[in-house]
Design a protein around this motif. Sequence first.
Motif, PDB file in Angstrom:
ATOM      1  N   ASP A  23      31.729 -33.697  36.278  1.00 29.31           N
ATOM      2  CA  ASP A  23      30.323 -34.000  36.497  1.00 29.31           C
ATOM      3  C   ASP A  23      29.705 -34.434  35.172  1.00 29.31           C
ATOM      4  O   ASP A  23      29.203 -33.611  34.411  1.00 29.31           O
ATOM      5  CB  ASP A  23      29.619 -32.757  37.055  1.00 29.31           C
TER       6      ASP A  23
ATOM      7  N   TYR B 132      27.126 -36.291  34.606  1.00 28.40           N
ATOM      8  CA  TYR B 132      25.657 -36.357  34.561  1.00 28.40           C
ATOM      9  C   TYR B 132      25.035 -34.969  34.441  1.00 28.40           C
ATOM     10  O   TYR B 132      24.006 -34.805  33.814  1.00 28.40           O
ATOM     11  CB  TYR B 132      25.119 -37.073  35.793  1.00 28.40           C
TER      12      TYR B 132
ATOM     13  N   SER C 185      20.659 -36.615  28.142  1.00 30.37           N
ATOM     14  CA  SER C 185      21.306 -36.962  29.397  1.00 30.37           C
ATOM     15  C   SER C 185      22.189 -38.187  29.177  1.00 30.37           C
ATOM     16  O   SER C 185      21.986 -38.961  28.266  1.00 30.37           O
ATOM     17  CB  SER C 185      20.262 -37.221  30.474  1.00 30.37           C
ATOM     18  N   VAL C 186      23.134 -38.316  30.035  1.00 31.91           N
ATOM     19  CA  VAL C 186      24.093 -39.405  29.900  1.00 31.91           C
ATOM     20  C   VAL C 186      23.712 -40.508  30.877  1.00 31.91           C
ATOM     21  O   VAL C 186      23.457 -40.233  32.045  1.00 31.91           O
ATOM     22  CB  VAL C 186      25.503 -38.903  30.264  1.00 31.91           C
ATOM     23  N   VAL C 187      23.634 -41.709  30.389  1.00 32.86           N
ATOM     24  CA  VAL C 187      23.394 -42.822  31.300  1.00 32.86           C
ATOM     25  C   VAL C 187      24.575 -43.777  31.179  1.00 32.86           C
ATOM     26  O   VAL C 187      24.720 -44.483  30.196  1.00 32.86           O
ATOM     27  CB  VAL C 187      22.090 -43.575  30.951  1.00 32.86           C
ATOM     28  N   TRP C 188      25.411 -43.745  32.170  1.00 28.26           N
ATOM     29  CA  TRP C 188      26.588 -44.589  32.148  1.00 28.26           C
ATOM     30  C   TRP C 188      26.700 -45.390  33.416  1.00 28.26           C
ATOM     31  O   TRP C 188      26.371 -44.926  34.486  1.00 28.26           O
ATOM     32  CB  TRP C 188      27.849 -43.743  32.015  1.00 28.26           C
TER      33      TRP C 188
ATOM     34  N   LEU D 296      31.988 -44.749  33.104  1.00 22.02           N
ATOM     35  CA  LEU D 296      32.220 -43.462  33.741  1.00 22.02           C
ATOM     36  C   LEU D 296      33.708 -43.329  34.055  1.00 22.02           C
ATOM     37  O   LEU D 296      34.343 -42.316  33.790  1.00 22.02           O
ATOM     38  CB  LEU D 296      31.414 -43.423  35.036  1.00 22.02           C
TER      39      LEU D 296
END
Length: 354
Positions: free
Chosen positions: A133, A135, A187-190, A195
């Motif tokens: 997970d 995110y 936070s991760v924005v991929w 991903l």
Amino acid sequence: MPTAEQLQILVSNVIEPITEKPLGELRMVRDTFVNGNDARVRIELPTPAYPDGKKLEDLIRQRIKFAAPELEPRIELHSTVRGKDAGGRIGLNVHNIIAVGSGKGGVGKSTVAAALACGLHSFGCRVGLMDADVYGPSIPHMMNADGRPAATEMADEHGNKFMRMEPIDAAGVKLMSMGFFIEQGQSVVWRGPMLHKALTQFLKDTAWGELDYLIIDLPPGTGDVSLTLAQQVGLAGAVVVCTPQQVALLDAIKAVDMYQKVNVPILGFVENMTGEIFGRGGVQKVSQELKIPFLGEIPLNAAIREYSDRGQVMQMMLDDSPSRDALRKMCQNVAMQVFKEIVKSPTGPVLEIL
Ligand SMILES: Nc1ncnc2c1ncn2[C@@H]1O[C@H](COP(=O)(O)OP(=O)(O)OP(=O)(O)O)[C@@H](O)[C@H]1O
Ligand SMILES: [Mg+2]
């Protein structure tokens, strides 16, 4: 007096109660010795989490006593975890990779994944836990683990360089999570391809060592991540976590459909948060209708939330905590279901490696 070979045949015909197959066919009889009235039988259990070794021992003893009453058999139980070793195709020495998924968010996947990893470890298995997970990684918190995995640059025989990351050890379970690489509150924005790459790297470039079980905590939904993983490695199977409400069930059925489409065996359903608020038994009923194994029900219990919020999932599996027995039973059922799948198809589906 039977010879060792005759004893071997006798024991090989004993039916193992969980798979309902003869021990010989299951390759569970390691060897037999006879010397006068002394007899020794060594049994190879398929997992240290085998639920009822005592019962199996009694069945074997009865069978021997019936055929040769004068023999005094000594029965030794050992265990070796077998697997489809599908991870070998991407260079892993992991016998069984188990995905924990659901159709719906917040049903307790991460809790079940962490309890499964800790429970199997407490039975004596070598276990890794990968948080897929990216995110909303929650495994580091539940396992009270932090730090940044050490990375070493290595080179293969052609001089190609690659990285090896050391998993973080938490109470004996090897962890890898995106949570170790992002700062608190970030936070991760991929997008999809990144991903995909991150997961591949996690799996391939982590120095897991030899593991009996690698548990993968999947993000919610039936999306990309599950498919990516299913395509990269042959999973031993998927555990689908579900709460007893109708809506959650419908989503779980969708998840099952998705796994079946990509040839991932469904190990079974876990009903989580069973109790007065959400009800009880709905998941078991659906599993019967769909002919999918039922792996157990975990009561809705504040202690479970408290242990996991404190990062003490391992402690929860060891303490005399209210839901420990239900959780341990679930672990045993998962381990045995993995074994049943191996018996059904020893090599597993061949999936393409991306
Ligand atoms: N059986 C239970 N009894 C009480 N609380 C529980 C139980 N199972 C899980 N919880 C709590 O419910 C919350 C959600 O659980 P968890 O994070 O495991 O769900 P999840 O399915 O992984 O969520 P997400 O979809 O966000 O990844 C957590 O606070 C957890 O401690
Ligand atoms: Mg989760």
